[in-house]
Scaffold this motif. Sequence first.
Motif, PDB file in Angstrom:
ATOM      1  N   ARG A  25     -23.687   7.063  28.468  1.00  0.00           N
ATOM      2  CA  ARG A  25     -22.949   6.211  29.406  1.00  0.00           C
ATOM      3  C   ARG A  25     -22.326   7.098  30.470  1.00  0.00           C
ATOM      4  O   ARG A  25     -21.730   8.118  30.172  1.00  0.00           O
ATOM      5  CB  ARG A  25     -21.847   5.433  28.687  1.00  0.00           C
ATOM      6  CG  ARG A  25     -22.332   4.494  27.614  1.00  0.00           C
ATOM      7  CD  ARG A  25     -22.988   3.285  28.217  1.00  0.00           C
ATOM      8  NE  ARG A  25     -23.482   2.402  27.184  1.00  0.00           N
ATOM      9  CZ  ARG A  25     -23.274   1.117  27.162  1.00  0.00           C
ATOM     10  NH1 ARG A  25     -22.600   0.526  28.119  1.00  0.00           N
ATOM     11  NH2 ARG A  25     -23.765   0.386  26.198  1.00  0.00           N
ATOM     12  N   SER A  27     -19.663   7.371  33.691  1.00  0.00           N
ATOM     13  CA  SER A  27     -18.504   6.753  34.342  1.00  0.00           C
ATOM     14  C   SER A  27     -18.777   6.707  35.846  1.00  0.00           C
ATOM     15  O   SER A  27     -19.635   7.445  36.345  1.00  0.00           O
ATOM     16  CB  SER A  27     -17.246   7.567  34.060  1.00  0.00           C
ATOM     17  OG  SER A  27     -17.305   8.802  34.731  1.00  0.00           O
ATOM     18  N   GLU A  29     -17.036   7.962  38.151  1.00  0.00           N
ATOM     19  CA  GLU A  29     -16.750   9.298  38.681  1.00  0.00           C
ATOM     20  C   GLU A  29     -17.947  10.235  38.505  1.00  0.00           C
ATOM     21  O   GLU A  29     -18.290  10.992  39.405  1.00  0.00           O
ATOM     22  CB  GLU A  29     -15.517   9.889  37.980  1.00  0.00           C
ATOM     23  CG  GLU A  29     -14.213   9.194  38.319  1.00  0.00           C
ATOM     24  CD  GLU A  29     -13.979   7.900  37.541  1.00  0.00           C
ATOM     25  OE1 GLU A  29     -14.743   7.611  36.579  1.00  0.00           O
ATOM     26  OE2 GLU A  29     -13.046   7.175  37.905  1.00  0.00           O
ATOM     27  N   LYS A  46     -16.851   1.092  42.382  1.00  0.00           N
ATOM     28  CA  LYS A  46     -16.126   0.159  41.516  1.00  0.00           C
ATOM     29  C   LYS A  46     -16.008  -1.216  42.161  1.00  0.00           C
ATOM     30  O   LYS A  46     -16.164  -2.240  41.483  1.00  0.00           O
ATOM     31  CB  LYS A  46     -14.739   0.701  41.196  1.00  0.00           C
ATOM     32  CG  LYS A  46     -14.741   1.809  40.179  1.00  0.00           C
ATOM     33  CD  LYS A  46     -13.318   2.226  39.867  1.00  0.00           C
ATOM     34  CE  LYS A  46     -13.267   3.264  38.787  1.00  0.00           C
ATOM     35  NZ  LYS A  46     -11.888   3.630  38.441  1.00  0.00           N
ATOM     36  N   TYR A  50     -17.072  -4.784  40.684  1.00  0.00           N
ATOM     37  CA  TYR A  50     -16.158  -5.922  40.555  1.00  0.00           C
ATOM     38  C   TYR A  50     -16.769  -7.181  41.163  1.00  0.00           C
ATOM     39  O   TYR A  50     -16.590  -8.285  40.653  1.00  0.00           O
ATOM     40  CB  TYR A  50     -14.817  -5.647  41.239  1.00  0.00           C
ATOM     41  CG  TYR A  50     -14.016  -4.511  40.644  1.00  0.00           C
ATOM     42  CD1 TYR A  50     -14.072  -4.198  39.298  1.00  0.00           C
ATOM     43  CD2 TYR A  50     -13.195  -3.741  41.451  1.00  0.00           C
ATOM     44  CE1 TYR A  50     -13.339  -3.151  38.769  1.00  0.00           C
ATOM     45  CE2 TYR A  50     -12.446  -2.697  40.936  1.00  0.00           C
ATOM     46  CZ  TYR A  50     -12.522  -2.405  39.588  1.00  0.00           C
ATOM     47  OH  TYR A  50     -11.797  -1.376  39.073  1.00  0.00           O
ATOM     48  N   HIS A  56     -24.115  -2.939  35.656  1.00  0.00           N
ATOM     49  CA  HIS A  56     -23.195  -2.045  34.962  1.00  0.00           C
ATOM     50  C   HIS A  56     -22.767  -2.694  33.659  1.00  0.00           C
ATOM     51  O   HIS A  56     -23.152  -3.818  33.361  1.00  0.00           O
ATOM     52  CB  HIS A  56     -21.964  -1.748  35.829  1.00  0.00           C
ATOM     53  CG  HIS A  56     -21.091  -2.936  36.056  1.00  0.00           C
ATOM     54  ND1 HIS A  56     -21.413  -3.926  36.966  1.00  0.00           N
ATOM     55  CD2 HIS A  56     -19.924  -3.303  35.495  1.00  0.00           C
ATOM     56  CE1 HIS A  56     -20.468  -4.845  36.958  1.00  0.00           C
ATOM     57  NE2 HIS A  56     -19.540  -4.496  36.056  1.00  0.00           N
ATOM     58  N   ASN A  58     -19.201  -3.415  31.128  1.00  0.00           N
ATOM     59  CA  ASN A  58     -17.746  -3.395  31.005  1.00  0.00           C
ATOM     60  C   ASN A  58     -17.423  -3.079  29.557  1.00  0.00           C
ATOM     61  O   ASN A  58     -17.270  -3.971  28.738  1.00  0.00           O
ATOM     62  CB  ASN A  58     -17.130  -4.748  31.397  1.00  0.00           C
ATOM     63  CG  ASN A  58     -16.952  -4.893  32.868  1.00  0.00           C
ATOM     64  OD1 ASN A  58     -16.879  -3.904  33.579  1.00  0.00           O
ATOM     65  ND2 ASN A  58     -16.891  -6.124  33.344  1.00  0.00           N
ATOM     66  N   ASP A  59     -17.338  -1.821  29.236  1.00  0.00           N
ATOM     67  CA  ASP A  59     -17.049  -1.395  27.871  1.00  0.00           C
ATOM     68  C   ASP A  59     -15.544  -1.323  27.675  1.00  0.00           C
ATOM     69  O   ASP A  59     -14.899  -0.383  28.108  1.00  0.00           O
ATOM     70  CB  ASP A  59     -17.670  -0.022  27.586  1.00  0.00           C
ATOM     71  CG  ASP A  59     -19.182  -0.070  27.641  1.00  0.00           C
ATOM     72  OD1 ASP A  59     -19.744  -1.134  27.362  1.00  0.00           O
ATOM     73  OD2 ASP A  59     -19.794   0.958  27.967  1.00  0.00           O
ATOM     74  N   GLY A  61     -13.298  -3.007  29.139  1.00  0.00           N
ATOM     75  CA  GLY A  61     -12.615  -3.081  30.420  1.00  0.00           C
ATOM     76  C   GLY A  61     -12.900  -1.904  31.336  1.00  0.00           C
ATOM     77  O   GLY A  61     -12.390  -1.852  32.450  1.00  0.00           O
ATOM     78  N   ARG A  62     -13.705  -0.947  30.884  1.00  0.00           N
ATOM     79  CA  ARG A  62     -14.067   0.210  31.710  1.00  0.00           C
ATOM     80  C   ARG A  62     -15.493   0.060  32.195  1.00  0.00           C
ATOM     81  O   ARG A  62     -16.380  -0.346  31.446  1.00  0.00           O
ATOM     82  CB  ARG A  62     -13.947   1.497  30.903  1.00  0.00           C
ATOM     83  CG  ARG A  62     -12.534   1.806  30.543  1.00  0.00           C
ATOM     84  CD  ARG A  62     -12.444   3.167  29.917  1.00  0.00           C
ATOM     85  NE  ARG A  62     -11.039   3.484  29.682  1.00  0.00           N
ATOM     86  CZ  ARG A  62     -10.605   4.126  28.625  1.00  0.00           C
ATOM     87  NH1 ARG A  62     -11.447   4.536  27.714  1.00  0.00           N
ATOM     88  NH2 ARG A  62      -9.323   4.377  28.494  1.00  0.00           N
ATOM     89  N   ILE A  63     -15.721   0.396  33.433  1.00  0.00           N
ATOM     90  CA  ILE A  63     -17.051   0.318  34.021  1.00  0.00           C
ATOM     91  C   ILE A  63     -17.840   1.548  33.604  1.00  0.00           C
ATOM     92  O   ILE A  63     -17.389   2.678  33.779  1.00  0.00           O
ATOM     93  CB  ILE A  63     -16.971   0.232  35.555  1.00  0.00           C
ATOM     94  CG1 ILE A  63     -16.271  -1.057  35.967  1.00  0.00           C
ATOM     95  CG2 ILE A  63     -18.350   0.327  36.171  1.00  0.00           C
ATOM     96  CD1 ILE A  63     -15.957  -1.146  37.428  1.00  0.00           C
ATOM     97  N   THR A  64     -19.042   1.317  33.040  1.00  0.00           N
ATOM     98  CA  THR A  64     -19.942   2.413  32.696  1.00  0.00           C
ATOM     99  C   THR A  64     -21.358   2.031  33.101  1.00  0.00           C
ATOM    100  O   THR A  64     -21.670   0.856  33.300  1.00  0.00           O
ATOM    101  CB  THR A  64     -19.919   2.728  31.187  1.00  0.00           C
ATOM    102  OG1 THR A  64     -20.295   1.560  30.461  1.00  0.00           O
ATOM    103  CG2 THR A  64     -18.559   3.219  30.735  1.00  0.00           C
TER     104      THR A  64
END
Length: 84
Positions: A25, A27, A29, A46, A50, A56, A58-59, A61-64
């Motif tokens: 996965r 990120s 960044e 990002k 959204y 993408h 949403n793991d 709540g985090r985008i990976t």
Amino acid sequence: MTAKATKTRSPNTRPATQSEAEFRRWSPEQVVEHQLLPYSSVRTLKERCYRRALWHHNDGGRITFTAEDLRRNSQLGAVEPQIA
């Protein structure tokens, strides 16, 4: 705590195999840093996620991004040639 108890671990430097790369996965960044997609800022990447304009995950709540997501996103900008 002693230095022996808090010994730092060395990172795993062996190269990832093809099957391991499929489960990796990334990120936002890392995607911008390694230039895996044509975006120069993390914020832009990002915001596109959204708006659900890019593939993408949403793991928690985090985008990976997975390797498959990166492949699908690179195909979004593909232009088919016109045959005259």
